[in-house]
Each structure stands twice: as C-alpha cells, then as structure tokens.
Write an enzyme that holds these catalytic residues in place. Sequence first.
Site, PDB file in Angstrom:
ATOM      1  N   SER A   1       0.841  -1.204   0.000  1.00 51.00           N
ATOM      2  CA  SER A   1       0.000   0.000   0.000  1.00 51.00           C
ATOM      3  C   SER A   1       0.879   1.258   0.000  1.00 51.00           C
ATOM      4  O   SER A   1       0.382   2.347  -0.282  1.00 51.00           O
ATOM      5  CB  SER A   1      -0.940   0.005   1.207  1.00 51.00           C
ATOM      6  OG  SER A   1      -0.222  -0.187   2.410  1.00 51.00           O
TER       7      SER A   1
ATOM      8  N   ASP B   1       5.404  -7.259   2.382  1.00 53.59           N
ATOM      9  CA  ASP B   1       4.587  -7.731   1.260  1.00 53.59           C
ATOM     10  C   ASP B   1       5.430  -8.103   0.055  1.00 53.59           C
ATOM     11  O   ASP B   1       6.312  -7.344  -0.358  1.00 53.59           O
ATOM     12  CB  ASP B   1       3.631  -6.614   0.798  1.00 53.59           C
ATOM     13  CG  ASP B   1       2.276  -6.663   1.474  1.00 53.59           C
ATOM     14  OD1 ASP B   1       1.999  -7.632   2.214  1.00 53.59           O
ATOM     15  OD2 ASP B   1       1.487  -5.720   1.259  1.00 53.59           O
TER      16      ASP B   1
ATOM     17  N   GLU C   1      -0.197 -12.380  -1.495  1.00 45.91           N
ATOM     18  CA  GLU C   1      -1.618 -12.379  -1.835  1.00 45.91           C
ATOM     19  C   GLU C   1      -1.954 -13.634  -2.626  1.00 45.91           C
ATOM     20  O   GLU C   1      -1.325 -13.906  -3.649  1.00 45.91           O
ATOM     21  CB  GLU C   1      -1.977 -11.137  -2.668  1.00 45.91           C
ATOM     22  CG  GLU C   1      -1.922  -9.835  -1.886  1.00 45.91           C
ATOM     23  CD  GLU C   1      -2.398  -8.621  -2.682  1.00 45.91           C
ATOM     24  OE1 GLU C   1      -2.985  -8.788  -3.773  1.00 45.91           O
ATOM     25  OE2 GLU C   1      -2.173  -7.494  -2.189  1.00 45.91           O
TER      26      GLU C   1
ATOM     27  N   GLU D   1      -8.669  -9.721   4.306  1.00 44.62           N
ATOM     28  CA  GLU D   1      -9.040  -8.345   3.953  1.00 44.62           C
ATOM     29  C   GLU D   1     -10.454  -8.282   3.377  1.00 44.62           C
ATOM     30  O   GLU D   1     -10.782  -8.992   2.405  1.00 44.62           O
ATOM     31  CB  GLU D   1      -8.035  -7.760   2.940  1.00 44.62           C
ATOM     32  CG  GLU D   1      -8.428  -6.354   2.487  1.00 44.62           C
ATOM     33  CD  GLU D   1      -7.303  -5.558   1.859  1.00 44.62           C
ATOM     34  OE1 GLU D   1      -6.125  -5.992   1.903  1.00 44.62           O
ATOM     35  OE2 GLU D   1      -7.595  -4.476   1.318  1.00 44.62           O
TER      36      GLU D   1
END
Length: 266
Positions: free
Chosen positions: A44, A82, A114, A182
């Site tokens: 992010s 991440d 992810e 999420e």
Amino acid sequence: MLRINDFQTMKKEGKPIAMVTAYDYPSAKMAEAADVDMILVGDSLGMVVLGYESTVQVTLDDMLHHAKAVKRGAKDTYIVVDMPFMSCHASLESAVNNAARLFRESGANALKIEGGTENILELTERLTNGGIPVIIHLGLMPQSVNVYGGYKVQGRSEEAAARILREALEAEKSGAVGLLLECIPEPLANEITGKVSIPTIGIGSGRGCDGQVLVYHDLLKYGVDRLAKFAKGYADLNNIASEAIGTYVEQVKSGMFPDDEHVFLK
Ligand SMILES: Nc1nc(=O)c2c([nH]1)NC[C@@H]1CN(c3ccc(C(=O)N[C@@H](CCC(=O)O)C(=O)O)cc3)CN21
Ligand SMILES: CC(C)C(=O)C(=O)O
Ligand SMILES: [Mg+2]
C-alpha cells in the site's frame, strides 16, 4: 521482540494482536514506540507514500528500499513485508528467488503473499521448507483490483465464502504461519478464525479475527483524503501539518522567522 510462537499463544489466549503498516524510518519508530505487536511493510506504500493509483506499480526494489528503512527504525519489532505485484507468478523458481532476496536483504521476520491458488500454496511450502515464514493474504487482494474492477468486499456469495474458507485451510496445511483477511464479511472471518490454529489478522473483516491491521496513513489521517468504511482515523495529521506549514510560510513572508532564537549571532 515477539516471535511467531508468541502470536500463536496470543491466539490461544484470546489476546488481540495489534498490527500497523509502516513504510519508512519515522513511521517505524512511531509504531515501535507505541508498542505495536507487528509492523507490516505493505505494498500500500505505492498508494499512500508514492501516490500511485494502485499497488500494481510497486516493484521488488521499492519494497526492499522501504523495508530496509523500516527495519532501521524498528529493530525490535516483528516485521512482515509484502511480496509485490506479479513477483510470485512468472514461475516457481523466480518466485522463490524473489522471496529469498526480499527476505534476506530486508531483515524481515516473515513475508506476506496475496492469494490462495495452488501455485501460491506450493510456493508457501517451498519457502517454509527453506526457512521463510509466510503469511497468506486472502479475501480482497488489492493487487487484483483490475481483475475485480474495484476494491470490493469478497466472499459474500456462498460459493465465494466456501472458496476462501478452503483456501484458508489449505494455506495452513501448506505451512503458512498466519492469515491476513481483507474485506470479508465478519461471520466468514469468524468461521475461518475458529477453524485454523494459525493467527488471523483482519482489515475490514470484523471483530472476531485474532488481530487487526490498519494502514498508518489512515490511522493518522495523513495524506489520505477519504477513509474506507473499515478504517478509523485516530488523529488528523492533515490539518496539523497544513496549519503548521501555513504558519511557517506566513512567518517567512512577514519576516517573523527566523527570529533571535533561531540565528547564530556570531
Ligand atoms: N489508504 C489505504 N488504506 C487501505 O486500507 C488500503 C490502501 N490504501 N491501498 C491498498 C488497499 C486497498 N484497500 C481498500 C480500498 C478501498 C476499499 C473500499 O472502498 N471498499 C468499499 C467496500 C465496498 C463494498 O464492496 O461493499 C468501502 O466502502 O469500504 C477497500 C479496500 C485496502 N488497502
Ligand atoms: C492493507 C494491508 C493488509 C496490506 O496488504 C498493505 O498495506 O499493503
Ligand atoms: Mg498489501
């Protein structure tokens, strides 16, 4: 510094885990001083620090650059980094090499990836066997925003909920040390949290997760104009910063700054 087994104990004892993102030296220092349990160097950063439209533009080198700064600011806090867009998808071999480089050079305690596809779970097993702890990010995966057509709550239909639950169970089997959930409905997050023995950290996924994570710039309302429904601003740095900078500009223009206190008289 807390370790992965401490987070498992916190889950068992029902003690919530508090995680916040950090992207540079000062944000990491603030997070550590506030005694957060874990820091996430989230991709992010592409949006809240670099001003990109999405996280898709973020590279492995970007993540390394920011993660190293975070590590210097929070030497005594558990740090998760991440894996960025497409760094795990070209081939298993390149994914392993990318993960090894990010883990080794950043000094992170774990990596977050992810996805719950077979390929990602095979990668998780490989990394775990090689000594890299992996957190699997399920539900809304921002790197897939262009596939979804927007940031939308995931797992609302029965089929989608069943798929996410299955991915969560498979992720645990593959050796993942934690799950990041999420933007999924609270009941689904609660069901997953009850069915896995690894900690679940939620964002926009309700009250029943083993921990919560918020984006630093949302928490402080710093540089972001609008908060998503699930985010809570605990301060308003936008106003504090713009007022302070505005006062400085006025004082320079009026000749009030620098004054006696702020000059070397000899
Ligand atoms: N500042 C910031 N905070 C974040 O939490 C965040 C980022 N950026 N960038 C990367 C992703 C993108 N995220 C987002 C962004 C927007 C929504 C959002 O607006 N969601 C709608 C849900 C609509 C629905 O499906 O019902 C909302 O109203 O909250 C969700 C997640 C979370 N992450
Ligand atoms: C929103 C959180 C979970 C994240 O992945 C990030 O900050 O990049
Ligand atoms: Mg992320």
